[in-house]
Design an enzyme around this catalytic site. Structure first.
Site, PDB file in Angstrom:
ATOM      1  N   PHE A 192     -48.024 -28.510 -29.486  1.00 35.70           N
ATOM      2  CA  PHE A 192     -48.014 -29.591 -30.469  1.00 35.70           C
ATOM      3  C   PHE A 192     -47.035 -29.247 -31.579  1.00 35.70           C
ATOM      4  O   PHE A 192     -46.851 -28.078 -31.941  1.00 35.70           O
ATOM      5  CB  PHE A 192     -49.419 -29.774 -31.063  1.00 35.70           C
ATOM      6  N   GLU A 231     -42.030 -30.999 -18.911  1.00 29.11           N
ATOM      7  CA  GLU A 231     -41.725 -29.610 -18.541  1.00 29.11           C
ATOM      8  C   GLU A 231     -40.889 -29.566 -17.266  1.00 29.11           C
ATOM      9  O   GLU A 231     -39.947 -28.782 -17.158  1.00 29.11           O
ATOM     10  CB  GLU A 231     -43.013 -28.815 -18.355  1.00 29.11           C
ATOM     11  N   HIS A 264     -46.026 -23.791 -18.253  1.00 31.75           N
ATOM     12  CA  HIS A 264     -47.066 -24.108 -19.246  1.00 31.75           C
ATOM     13  C   HIS A 264     -48.150 -24.955 -18.580  1.00 31.75           C
ATOM     14  O   HIS A 264     -49.332 -24.713 -18.758  1.00 31.75           O
ATOM     15  CB  HIS A 264     -46.431 -24.834 -20.422  1.00 31.75           C
ATOM     16  N   CYS A 276     -49.550 -24.068 -28.951  1.00 31.44           N
ATOM     17  CA  CYS A 276     -49.666 -23.425 -27.631  1.00 31.44           C
ATOM     18  C   CYS A 276     -48.586 -22.380 -27.393  1.00 31.44           C
ATOM     19  O   CYS A 276     -48.682 -21.605 -26.448  1.00 31.44           O
ATOM     20  CB  CYS A 276     -49.593 -24.471 -26.533  1.00 31.44           C
ATOM     21  N   HIS A 293     -56.953 -24.024 -20.684  1.00 33.75           N
ATOM     22  CA  HIS A 293     -55.944 -23.921 -21.732  1.00 33.75           C
ATOM     23  C   HIS A 293     -56.529 -23.156 -22.906  1.00 33.75           C
ATOM     24  O   HIS A 293     -57.388 -23.672 -23.627  1.00 33.75           O
ATOM     25  CB  HIS A 293     -55.521 -25.325 -22.169  1.00 33.75           C
ATOM     26  N   LYS A 316     -53.072 -22.290 -15.763  1.00 32.40           N
ATOM     27  CA  LYS A 316     -54.131 -23.073 -16.417  1.00 32.40           C
ATOM     28  C   LYS A 316     -54.997 -23.802 -15.396  1.00 32.40           C
ATOM     29  O   LYS A 316     -56.079 -24.272 -15.745  1.00 32.40           O
ATOM     30  CB  LYS A 316     -53.530 -24.067 -17.419  1.00 32.40           C
TER      31      LYS A 316
END
Lengths: 412, 100
Positions: free
Chosen positions: A399, A314, A303, A162, A340, A335
Protein backbone atom coordinates in the site's frame (compact mmCIF):
# COMPACT_ATOMS: atom_id res chain seq x y z
CA UNK A 1 29.71 -5.60 -8.63
CA UNK A 2 28.82 -4.54 -5.12
CA UNK A 3 30.26 -6.41 -2.14
CA UNK A 4 28.26 -9.58 -1.56
CA UNK A 5 26.32 -9.67 1.64
CA UNK A 6 26.15 -13.15 3.09
CA UNK A 7 23.25 -14.58 5.07
CA UNK A 8 24.69 -16.51 7.98
CA UNK A 9 21.62 -17.16 10.09
CA UNK A 10 17.86 -17.16 9.93
CA UNK A 11 14.92 -17.51 12.31
CA UNK A 12 11.21 -17.27 11.93
CA UNK A 13 7.74 -17.68 13.36
CA UNK A 14 5.01 -18.51 10.86
CA UNK A 15 1.70 -20.27 10.63
CA UNK A 16 3.48 -23.10 8.82
CA UNK A 17 6.22 -23.57 11.36
CA UNK A 18 8.69 -21.91 13.68
CA UNK A 19 11.83 -23.61 12.40
CA UNK A 20 13.39 -23.68 8.96
CA UNK A 21 12.84 -27.41 8.49
CA UNK A 22 9.07 -27.35 9.11
CA UNK A 23 8.72 -24.08 7.23
CA UNK A 24 10.46 -25.46 4.15
CA UNK A 25 8.68 -28.81 4.28
CA UNK A 26 5.25 -27.19 4.41
CA UNK A 27 6.13 -24.78 1.61
CA UNK A 28 7.32 -27.59 -0.65
CA UNK A 29 4.47 -29.92 0.20
CA UNK A 30 1.94 -27.14 -0.10
CA UNK A 31 0.49 -27.52 3.39
CA UNK A 32 -1.46 -24.38 4.13
CA UNK A 33 -1.24 -22.74 7.53
CA UNK A 34 -4.53 -20.91 7.03
CA UNK A 35 -7.29 -21.88 9.46
CA UNK A 36 -10.51 -20.42 10.82
CA UNK A 37 -9.52 -17.45 13.00
CA UNK A 38 -9.56 -17.87 16.77
CA UNK A 39 -7.78 -14.63 17.74
CA UNK A 40 -11.06 -12.75 17.80
CA UNK A 41 -14.75 -13.28 17.24
CA UNK A 42 -15.32 -13.15 13.47
CA UNK A 43 -19.06 -13.79 13.58
CA UNK A 44 -19.71 -10.17 12.57
CA UNK A 45 -16.77 -9.94 10.16
CA UNK A 46 -16.57 -10.77 6.47
CA UNK A 47 -13.11 -12.17 7.25
CA UNK A 48 -13.23 -15.62 8.82
CA UNK A 49 -9.77 -17.04 8.27
CA UNK A 50 -6.12 -16.30 8.80
CA UNK A 51 -2.67 -17.62 9.56
CA UNK A 52 -2.28 -17.75 13.32
CA UNK A 53 0.80 -18.85 15.21
CA UNK A 54 0.73 -21.00 18.32
CA UNK A 55 3.25 -19.13 20.42
CA UNK A 56 3.89 -19.17 24.16
CA UNK A 57 6.12 -16.15 24.79
CA UNK A 58 6.87 -17.26 28.35
CA UNK A 59 8.96 -20.03 26.81
CA UNK A 60 11.60 -17.48 25.86
CA UNK A 61 10.71 -14.28 27.74
CA UNK A 62 10.15 -13.50 31.40
CA UNK A 63 6.58 -13.00 32.52
CA UNK A 64 7.41 -9.40 33.29
CA UNK A 65 8.65 -8.78 29.77
CA UNK A 66 5.61 -10.54 28.31
CA UNK A 67 3.31 -8.32 30.36
CA UNK A 68 5.13 -5.13 29.43
CA UNK A 69 5.10 -5.83 25.73
CA UNK A 70 2.66 -7.20 23.18
CA UNK A 71 2.49 -9.96 20.61
CA UNK A 72 4.29 -7.79 18.09
CA UNK A 73 7.32 -7.76 20.39
CA UNK A 74 6.98 -11.44 21.25
CA UNK A 75 7.07 -12.62 17.64
CA UNK A 76 10.02 -10.42 16.79
CA UNK A 77 11.95 -11.51 19.87
CA UNK A 78 11.45 -15.16 18.98
CA UNK A 79 12.53 -14.80 15.35
CA UNK A 80 15.59 -12.69 16.10
CA UNK A 81 16.67 -14.93 18.97
CA UNK A 82 16.49 -17.96 16.73
CA UNK A 83 18.48 -16.24 14.00
CA UNK A 84 21.15 -15.28 16.53
CA UNK A 85 21.57 -18.76 17.99
CA UNK A 86 24.82 -19.37 16.16
CA UNK A 87 25.92 -15.77 15.87
CA UNK A 88 29.47 -15.29 17.01
CA UNK A 89 30.73 -11.77 17.43
CA UNK A 90 34.26 -10.40 17.57
CA UNK A 91 35.25 -7.90 20.21
CA UNK A 92 34.29 -4.43 19.06
CA UNK A 93 31.77 -5.59 16.47
CA UNK A 94 29.03 -3.08 15.81
CA UNK A 95 25.72 -4.88 15.37
CA UNK A 96 22.81 -3.22 13.61
CA UNK A 97 19.16 -4.18 13.82
CA UNK A 98 16.74 -3.14 11.10
CA UNK A 99 13.13 -4.21 11.54
CA UNK A 100 10.44 -3.92 8.92
CA UNK A 101 6.80 -3.83 9.92
CA UNK A 102 3.76 -2.82 7.93
CA UNK A 103 1.74 -1.86 10.93
CA UNK A 104 4.57 -1.04 13.30
CA UNK A 105 2.84 -0.32 16.52
CA UNK A 106 -0.54 -0.02 14.80
CA UNK A 107 -1.54 -3.52 15.74
CA UNK A 108 -0.30 -2.95 19.26
CA UNK A 109 -2.35 0.25 19.39
CA UNK A 110 -5.35 -1.65 18.10
CA UNK A 111 -4.82 -4.29 20.75
CA UNK A 112 -4.58 -1.59 23.43
CA UNK A 113 -7.81 -0.05 22.19
CA UNK A 114 -9.42 -3.44 22.31
CA UNK A 115 -8.19 -4.11 25.81
CA UNK A 116 -9.51 -0.82 27.13
CA UNK A 117 -12.47 -0.26 24.81
CA UNK A 118 -15.11 -0.23 27.52
CA UNK A 119 -13.11 1.98 29.84
CA UNK A 120 -12.19 4.34 27.00
CA UNK A 121 -15.85 5.16 26.56
CA UNK A 122 -16.19 6.24 30.19
CA UNK A 123 -12.70 7.35 31.18
CA UNK A 124 -11.27 8.63 27.92
CA UNK A 125 -7.48 8.78 27.70
CA UNK A 126 -7.14 7.76 31.34
CA UNK A 127 -8.13 4.25 30.37
CA UNK A 128 -4.75 3.54 28.81
CA UNK A 129 -2.26 1.98 31.12
CA UNK A 130 0.98 3.76 31.79
CA UNK A 131 3.04 1.43 29.62
CA UNK A 132 0.84 1.67 26.54
CA UNK A 133 3.29 3.95 24.74
CA UNK A 134 6.10 1.44 25.22
CA UNK A 135 4.03 -1.05 23.28
CA UNK A 136 2.53 1.03 20.50
CA UNK A 137 5.29 3.27 19.19
CA UNK A 138 6.46 1.73 15.91
CA UNK A 139 10.10 1.56 16.97
CA UNK A 140 9.57 -0.08 20.33
CA UNK A 141 9.64 -3.70 19.23
CA UNK A 142 13.09 -3.20 17.70
CA UNK A 143 14.20 -1.24 20.75
CA UNK A 144 13.01 -3.99 23.05
CA UNK A 145 14.92 -6.66 21.13
CA UNK A 146 18.00 -4.46 21.03
CA UNK A 147 17.73 -4.05 24.80
CA UNK A 148 17.48 -7.76 25.43
CA UNK A 149 20.28 -8.71 23.03
CA UNK A 150 22.48 -5.74 23.86
CA UNK A 151 22.54 -4.43 20.31
CA UNK A 152 24.23 -1.03 20.38
CA UNK A 153 24.62 -0.27 16.70
CA UNK A 154 22.01 1.35 14.46
CA UNK A 155 18.52 0.24 15.52
CA UNK A 156 16.01 1.16 12.85
CA UNK A 157 12.38 0.49 12.09
CA UNK A 158 11.17 0.62 8.51
CA UNK A 159 7.53 0.82 7.64
CA UNK A 160 6.64 0.57 3.96
CA UNK A 161 3.59 -1.65 4.20
CA UNK A 162 4.09 -5.05 2.57
CA UNK A 163 7.57 -4.05 1.36
CA UNK A 164 8.80 -3.28 4.87
CA UNK A 165 11.06 -6.21 5.63
CA UNK A 166 12.40 -6.37 2.07
CA UNK A 167 13.39 -2.75 2.55
CA UNK A 168 14.80 -3.69 5.95
CA UNK A 169 17.14 -6.18 4.29
CA UNK A 170 18.21 -3.62 1.73
CA UNK A 171 18.91 -1.00 4.36
CA UNK A 172 20.77 -3.49 6.54
CA UNK A 173 22.91 -4.46 3.56
CA UNK A 174 23.64 -0.79 2.91
CA UNK A 175 24.72 -0.32 6.52
CA UNK A 176 27.18 -3.17 6.08
CA UNK A 177 28.56 -1.88 2.80
CA UNK A 178 29.04 1.58 4.28
CA UNK A 179 30.83 -0.04 7.26
CA UNK A 180 28.32 1.52 9.66
CA UNK A 181 27.99 -1.96 11.10
CA UNK A 182 29.98 -5.17 11.12
CA UNK A 183 26.98 -7.44 11.46
CA UNK A 184 23.39 -6.60 10.64
CA UNK A 185 20.20 -8.29 11.69
CA UNK A 186 17.36 -7.65 9.26
CA UNK A 187 13.93 -8.64 10.44
CA UNK A 188 10.25 -8.28 9.85
CA UNK A 189 7.19 -8.66 12.03
CA UNK A 190 3.49 -8.08 12.01
CA UNK A 191 0.89 -9.27 14.49
CA UNK A 192 -2.24 -7.81 12.99
CA UNK A 193 -4.88 -10.44 13.60
CA UNK A 194 -7.15 -8.31 15.73
CA UNK A 195 -10.58 -6.85 15.02
CA UNK A 196 -9.41 -3.25 14.76
CA UNK A 197 -6.60 -3.85 12.29
CA UNK A 198 -8.60 -6.29 10.21
CA UNK A 199 -11.72 -4.14 10.39
CA UNK A 200 -9.93 -1.52 8.34
CA UNK A 201 -8.92 -3.98 5.65
CA UNK A 202 -12.43 -5.44 5.61
CA UNK A 203 -13.73 -1.95 4.94
CA UNK A 204 -11.37 -1.70 1.97
CA UNK A 205 -12.62 -5.09 0.74
CA UNK A 206 -9.03 -6.21 0.54
CA UNK A 207 -9.40 -9.54 2.31
CA UNK A 208 -10.83 -12.88 1.30
CA UNK A 209 -14.36 -13.49 2.49
CA UNK A 210 -14.29 -17.22 1.91
CA UNK A 211 -15.96 -19.19 4.70
CA UNK A 212 -14.08 -20.99 7.42
CA UNK A 213 -14.55 -24.32 5.68
CA UNK A 214 -12.49 -23.03 2.75
CA UNK A 215 -9.60 -21.71 4.81
CA UNK A 216 -6.92 -23.83 3.17
CA UNK A 217 -7.98 -22.91 -0.37
CA UNK A 218 -8.70 -19.23 0.14
CA UNK A 219 -5.27 -17.82 -0.66
CA UNK A 220 -5.09 -18.32 -4.42
CA UNK A 221 -2.46 -16.06 -5.98
CA UNK A 222 -2.90 -15.58 -9.73
CA UNK A 223 -5.99 -17.79 -9.77
CA UNK A 224 -9.11 -16.69 -11.59
CA UNK A 225 -11.20 -17.19 -8.44
CA UNK A 226 -9.03 -15.28 -5.97
CA UNK A 227 -11.00 -12.83 -3.85
CA UNK A 228 -8.49 -11.07 -1.66
CA UNK A 229 -5.57 -11.55 0.66
CA UNK A 230 -5.64 -13.85 3.64
CA UNK A 231 -3.95 -12.16 6.59
CA UNK A 232 -1.43 -13.97 8.73
CA UNK A 233 0.85 -13.04 11.54
CA UNK A 234 4.55 -13.68 11.23
CA UNK A 235 8.11 -12.72 11.99
CA UNK A 236 11.45 -13.50 10.46
CA UNK A 237 15.06 -12.46 10.84
CA UNK A 238 18.34 -12.99 9.03
CA UNK A 239 21.94 -12.32 10.01
CA UNK A 240 23.91 -10.47 7.37
CA UNK A 241 27.68 -10.09 7.07
CA UNK A 242 30.00 -8.67 4.41
CA UNK A 243 31.70 -11.31 2.30
CA UNK A 244 34.80 -9.14 2.03
CA UNK A 245 35.19 -8.99 5.81
CA UNK A 246 36.36 -12.56 5.77
CA UNK A 247 34.43 -13.37 8.88
CA UNK A 248 33.46 -16.88 7.97
CA UNK A 249 34.61 -19.32 10.55
CA UNK A 250 32.83 -22.44 9.42
CA UNK A 251 29.36 -21.04 9.87
CA UNK A 252 26.79 -22.26 7.45
CA UNK A 253 26.03 -19.61 4.86
CA UNK A 254 22.46 -19.71 3.64
CA UNK A 255 23.03 -17.54 0.62
CA UNK A 256 23.94 -14.08 -0.55
CA UNK A 257 22.20 -10.76 -1.06
CA UNK A 258 23.58 -9.33 -4.27
CA UNK A 259 21.29 -6.39 -4.80
CA UNK A 260 18.40 -4.33 -3.53
CA UNK A 261 16.00 -2.00 -5.27
CA UNK A 262 13.20 0.24 -4.08
CA UNK A 263 10.68 2.50 -5.75
CA UNK A 264 7.37 4.21 -5.13
CA UNK A 265 4.44 4.27 -7.54
CA UNK A 266 3.49 7.71 -6.17
CA UNK A 267 0.05 7.25 -7.65
CA UNK A 268 -2.59 5.79 -5.31
CA UNK A 269 -2.82 4.96 -1.62
CA UNK A 270 -3.96 1.37 -2.09
CA UNK A 271 -4.10 0.43 -5.75
CA UNK A 272 -0.87 -0.60 -7.48
CA UNK A 273 -0.03 1.19 -10.69
CA UNK A 274 -1.77 -0.95 -13.26
CA UNK A 275 1.03 -1.12 -15.82
CA UNK A 276 3.60 -2.24 -13.24
CA UNK A 277 6.19 0.20 -14.58
CA UNK A 278 7.43 1.56 -11.26
CA UNK A 279 7.26 -1.81 -9.54
CA UNK A 280 9.44 -3.05 -12.39
CA UNK A 281 11.91 -0.28 -11.59
CA UNK A 282 12.46 -1.71 -8.10
CA UNK A 283 13.29 -5.10 -9.61
CA UNK A 284 15.55 -3.53 -12.20
CA UNK A 285 17.43 -1.62 -9.50
CA UNK A 286 17.95 -4.81 -7.54
CA UNK A 287 19.38 -6.39 -10.67
CA UNK A 288 21.56 -3.40 -11.43
CA UNK A 289 23.11 -3.41 -7.97
CA UNK A 290 23.78 -7.13 -8.25
CA UNK A 291 25.61 -6.76 -11.53
CA UNK A 292 23.58 -9.61 -12.96
CA UNK A 293 21.66 -9.48 -16.19
CA UNK A 294 17.97 -10.30 -16.26
CA UNK A 295 18.89 -13.43 -18.20
CA UNK A 296 20.78 -14.76 -15.18
CA UNK A 297 17.71 -14.88 -12.97
CA UNK A 298 16.37 -18.41 -12.75
CA UNK A 299 13.54 -18.00 -10.25
CA UNK A 300 11.17 -15.33 -8.98
CA UNK A 301 9.50 -15.36 -5.58
CA UNK A 302 6.47 -13.23 -6.26
CA UNK A 303 4.53 -11.01 -3.90
CA UNK A 304 1.40 -12.80 -5.09
CA UNK A 305 -1.18 -11.55 -2.62
CA UNK A 306 -4.28 -13.21 -4.12
CA UNK A 307 -5.86 -9.83 -4.69
CA UNK A 308 -7.43 -9.02 -8.04
CA UNK A 309 -5.22 -5.98 -8.62
CA UNK A 310 -1.79 -6.94 -7.28
CA UNK A 311 -1.46 -10.20 -9.14
CA UNK A 312 -2.15 -8.63 -12.53
CA UNK A 313 0.01 -5.57 -11.93
CA UNK A 314 2.84 -7.75 -10.66
CA UNK A 315 2.66 -9.98 -13.72
CA UNK A 316 2.96 -6.93 -15.93
CA UNK A 317 5.87 -5.62 -13.89
CA UNK A 318 7.78 -8.89 -14.18
CA UNK A 319 7.21 -9.02 -17.92
CA UNK A 320 8.64 -5.52 -18.24
CA UNK A 321 11.81 -6.63 -16.51
CA UNK A 322 12.33 -10.04 -18.03
CA UNK A 323 10.66 -9.69 -21.42
CA UNK A 324 9.60 -12.78 -23.37
CA UNK A 325 11.95 -14.92 -21.27
CA UNK A 326 9.73 -14.26 -18.25
CA UNK A 327 7.42 -17.08 -19.28
CA UNK A 328 10.30 -19.55 -18.82
CA UNK A 329 11.27 -18.44 -15.32
CA UNK A 330 9.57 -20.49 -12.58
CA UNK A 331 7.70 -18.21 -10.23
CA UNK A 332 6.25 -19.09 -6.86
CA UNK A 333 3.83 -17.36 -4.49
CA UNK A 334 4.45 -18.45 -0.90
CA UNK A 335 1.37 -16.59 0.32
CA UNK A 336 -0.69 -19.43 -1.09
CA UNK A 337 0.24 -21.42 2.03
CA UNK A 338 1.61 -18.72 4.35
CA UNK A 339 -1.06 -16.14 3.95
CA UNK A 340 -0.06 -12.48 3.96
CA UNK A 341 2.07 -11.53 6.94
CA UNK A 342 1.99 -7.85 6.00
CA UNK A 343 5.38 -6.25 6.65
CA UNK A 344 6.89 -9.60 7.60
CA UNK A 345 6.14 -11.22 4.26
CA UNK A 346 9.31 -9.90 2.67
CA UNK A 347 11.73 -11.48 5.14
CA UNK A 348 9.81 -14.75 5.15
CA UNK A 349 9.79 -14.91 1.37
CA UNK A 350 13.47 -13.98 1.28
CA UNK A 351 14.22 -16.93 3.57
CA UNK A 352 12.03 -19.13 1.38
CA UNK A 353 13.95 -18.00 -1.71
CA UNK A 354 17.31 -18.77 -0.11
CA UNK A 355 16.04 -22.24 0.81
CA UNK A 356 14.74 -22.65 -2.74
CA UNK A 357 18.15 -21.83 -4.20
CA UNK A 358 19.93 -24.13 -1.77
CA UNK A 359 17.58 -27.06 -2.31
CA UNK A 360 17.12 -26.65 -6.05
CA UNK A 361 13.37 -27.06 -5.56
CA UNK A 362 10.74 -24.44 -6.36
CA UNK A 363 7.80 -24.60 -3.94
CA UNK A 364 4.38 -24.67 -5.55
CA UNK A 365 1.81 -21.96 -5.74
CA UNK A 366 -1.07 -23.92 -4.31
CA UNK A 367 -4.74 -23.40 -5.14
CA UNK A 368 -3.78 -22.23 -8.63
CA UNK A 369 -6.45 -24.34 -10.29
CA UNK A 370 -7.57 -21.91 -12.98
CA UNK A 371 -5.07 -19.16 -13.81
CA UNK A 372 -6.39 -15.71 -14.47
CA UNK A 373 -5.92 -15.15 -18.21
CA UNK A 374 -4.08 -11.93 -17.37
CA UNK A 375 -1.67 -13.88 -15.17
CA UNK A 376 0.06 -16.08 -17.69
CA UNK A 377 3.50 -16.77 -16.28
CA UNK A 378 4.75 -20.09 -14.95
CA UNK A 379 3.77 -19.80 -11.28
CA UNK A 380 4.71 -23.42 -10.50
CA UNK A 381 1.12 -24.45 -9.96
CA UNK A 382 0.14 -27.08 -7.41
CA UNK A 383 3.34 -29.13 -7.24
CA UNK A 384 6.97 -28.40 -6.39
CA UNK A 385 9.57 -28.65 -9.12
CA UNK A 386 13.26 -29.38 -9.13
CA UNK A 387 15.36 -26.70 -10.73
CA UNK A 388 18.97 -25.62 -10.44
CA UNK A 389 18.93 -21.99 -9.39
CA UNK A 390 21.96 -19.78 -9.03
CA UNK A 391 20.22 -16.44 -8.71
CA UNK A 392 16.69 -15.32 -7.96
CA UNK A 393 14.56 -12.26 -7.39
CA UNK A 394 12.14 -11.79 -4.51
CA UNK A 395 9.81 -8.81 -4.66
CA UNK A 396 7.10 -7.17 -2.58
CA UNK A 397 4.66 -4.40 -3.32
CA UNK A 398 2.68 -2.55 -0.66
CA UNK A 399 0.00 0.00 0.00
CA UNK A 400 1.19 3.46 -0.81
CA UNK A 401 2.82 2.14 -3.95
CA UNK A 402 5.81 0.90 -2.00
CA UNK A 403 7.93 -1.49 -4.06
CA UNK A 404 11.04 -3.41 -3.06
CA UNK A 405 13.08 -6.25 -4.49
CA UNK A 406 16.17 -8.27 -3.68
CA UNK A 407 18.54 -10.21 -5.88
CA UNK A 408 19.58 -13.36 -4.04
CA UNK A 409 22.12 -16.00 -4.94
CA UNK A 410 23.63 -19.22 -3.80
CA UNK A 411 26.24 -19.08 -1.07
CA UNK A 412 29.19 -19.86 -3.35
CA UNK B 1 -3.91 -9.49 40.61
CA UNK B 2 -7.08 -11.26 41.67
CA UNK B 3 -10.57 -10.40 40.62
CA UNK B 4 -12.41 -9.27 43.68
CA UNK B 5 -16.08 -8.94 44.46
CA UNK B 6 -17.76 -5.54 44.46
CA UNK B 7 -16.86 -4.65 48.05
CA UNK B 8 -14.42 -1.85 48.71
CA UNK B 9 -10.96 -3.36 49.10
CA UNK B 10 -9.33 -3.23 52.49
CA UNK B 11 -5.75 -2.42 53.32
CA UNK B 12 -5.12 -6.15 53.64
CA UNK B 13 -6.55 -6.78 50.18
CA UNK B 14 -4.32 -4.19 48.57
CA UNK B 15 -1.24 -5.33 50.48
CA UNK B 16 -1.89 -8.84 49.26
CA UNK B 17 -2.18 -7.66 45.66
CA UNK B 18 0.93 -5.52 45.82
CA UNK B 19 2.93 -8.31 47.44
CA UNK B 20 1.78 -10.82 44.87
CA UNK B 21 2.68 -8.51 41.98
CA UNK B 22 6.11 -7.76 43.40
CA UNK B 23 6.78 -11.41 44.18
CA UNK B 24 6.11 -12.33 40.56
CA UNK B 25 8.13 -9.40 39.26
CA UNK B 26 11.14 -10.33 41.33
CA UNK B 27 10.82 -14.05 40.64
CA UNK B 28 11.62 -13.26 37.00
CA UNK B 29 14.93 -11.75 38.11
CA UNK B 30 16.03 -14.92 39.86
CA UNK B 31 17.49 -13.04 42.82
CA UNK B 32 19.08 -15.31 45.39
CA UNK B 33 17.97 -15.44 48.11
CA UNK B 34 14.45 -14.34 47.17
CA UNK B 35 13.66 -11.09 48.95
CA UNK B 36 11.12 -11.13 51.75
CA UNK B 37 8.39 -8.61 51.03
CA UNK B 38 6.64 -6.99 53.94
CA UNK B 39 4.81 -3.73 54.57
CA UNK B 40 8.01 -1.96 55.60
CA UNK B 41 10.05 -3.18 52.64
CA UNK B 42 11.48 -0.28 50.70
CA UNK B 43 10.50 -0.20 47.04
CA UNK B 44 13.22 1.94 45.55
CA UNK B 45 16.43 3.23 47.11
CA UNK B 46 17.84 2.42 50.50
CA UNK B 47 17.21 5.09 53.14
CA UNK B 48 20.10 4.34 55.41
CA UNK B 49 17.89 2.61 57.97
CA UNK B 50 19.07 -0.84 57.06
CA UNK B 51 15.61 -1.86 55.87
CA UNK B 52 15.52 -4.24 52.91
CA UNK B 53 14.95 -2.63 49.54
CA UNK B 54 13.62 -4.17 46.37
CA UNK B 55 15.55 -1.66 44.22
CA UNK B 56 12.74 -1.20 41.75
CA UNK B 57 13.47 1.15 38.89
CA UNK B 58 11.15 3.72 37.34
CA UNK B 59 9.78 1.25 34.82
CA UNK B 60 8.96 -1.18 37.61
CA UNK B 61 7.16 1.63 39.43
CA UNK B 62 5.07 2.46 36.38
CA UNK B 63 4.33 -1.21 35.88
CA UNK B 64 3.18 -1.62 39.47
CA UNK B 65 1.06 1.53 39.45
CA UNK B 66 -0.44 0.57 36.10
CA UNK B 67 -1.41 -2.84 37.42
CA UNK B 68 -3.04 -1.35 40.51
CA UNK B 69 -4.86 1.27 38.48
CA UNK B 70 -6.18 -1.43 36.20
CA UNK B 71 -7.16 -3.68 39.06
CA UNK B 72 -9.01 -1.02 41.04
CA UNK B 73 -10.16 1.30 38.25
CA UNK B 74 -8.36 4.28 39.76
CA UNK B 75 -5.81 6.84 38.70
CA UNK B 76 -2.86 7.46 40.97
CA UNK B 77 -1.64 11.06 40.65
CA UNK B 78 1.85 11.12 39.25
CA UNK B 79 3.22 13.50 41.85
CA UNK B 80 2.34 11.04 44.58
CA UNK B 81 4.07 8.09 43.00
CA UNK B 82 7.63 9.25 43.20
CA UNK B 83 7.38 11.92 45.89
CA UNK B 84 5.67 10.08 48.72
CA UNK B 85 5.81 6.35 48.12
CA UNK B 86 8.77 4.61 49.73
CA UNK B 87 7.52 1.30 51.09
CA UNK B 88 5.08 -1.43 50.19
CA UNK B 89 2.71 -0.10 52.83
CA UNK B 90 2.92 3.42 51.38
CA UNK B 91 1.64 2.32 47.99
CA UNK B 92 -1.14 0.29 49.57
CA UNK B 93 -2.23 3.29 51.66
CA UNK B 94 -2.38 5.51 48.57
CA UNK B 95 -4.52 2.99 46.70
CA UNK B 96 -6.87 2.51 49.64
CA UNK B 97 -7.25 6.27 50.14
CA UNK B 98 -8.18 6.75 46.48
CA UNK B 99 -10.56 3.80 46.36
CA UNK B 100 -12.31 4.73 49.58
Amino acid sequence: MTDRILVTGAGLETCIGGDLTAFWRNLVEGHSGIRPLTSFDTSDFPLKIGGEIDLDPTAFMSRTDVRRTCRHHHLLMSAVSKACERLSLRSGDVVALVVGSGGGGEAAMAAEFGKHAERLATQGWRAFDRLAVTRVLPNMAAAFVADKLRIHGPCLTVTTACASSTDAVGIAAALLRSKAADVAIAAGVDAWLNPYSQGGFCKLQAVSTRPAAEAAIASRPFDRDRDGMVPAEGAGAVILERDSAGRLRGEEVLGAVLGYGSSCDAEHPVMPRADGAIAAAAVQRALAQSGLGSDEIEHINAHGTSTPLNDVAETRALKRVFGPRCAQIPVTANKSVLGHASGACGILEMIATLLTIRAGVVPPTVNLDNPDPECDLDYTPLAARERTIRAAITCNFGFGGQNAALTLAAAD
Amino acid sequence: MTTRDSRVPTMEDVLEDVTKFLTELLADREIEPAPVIGPDTLLFDADGSGAATLELDSLDALDLISALEGEYGIEVPGEIVFATIRTVEDIAKVVVSIVQ
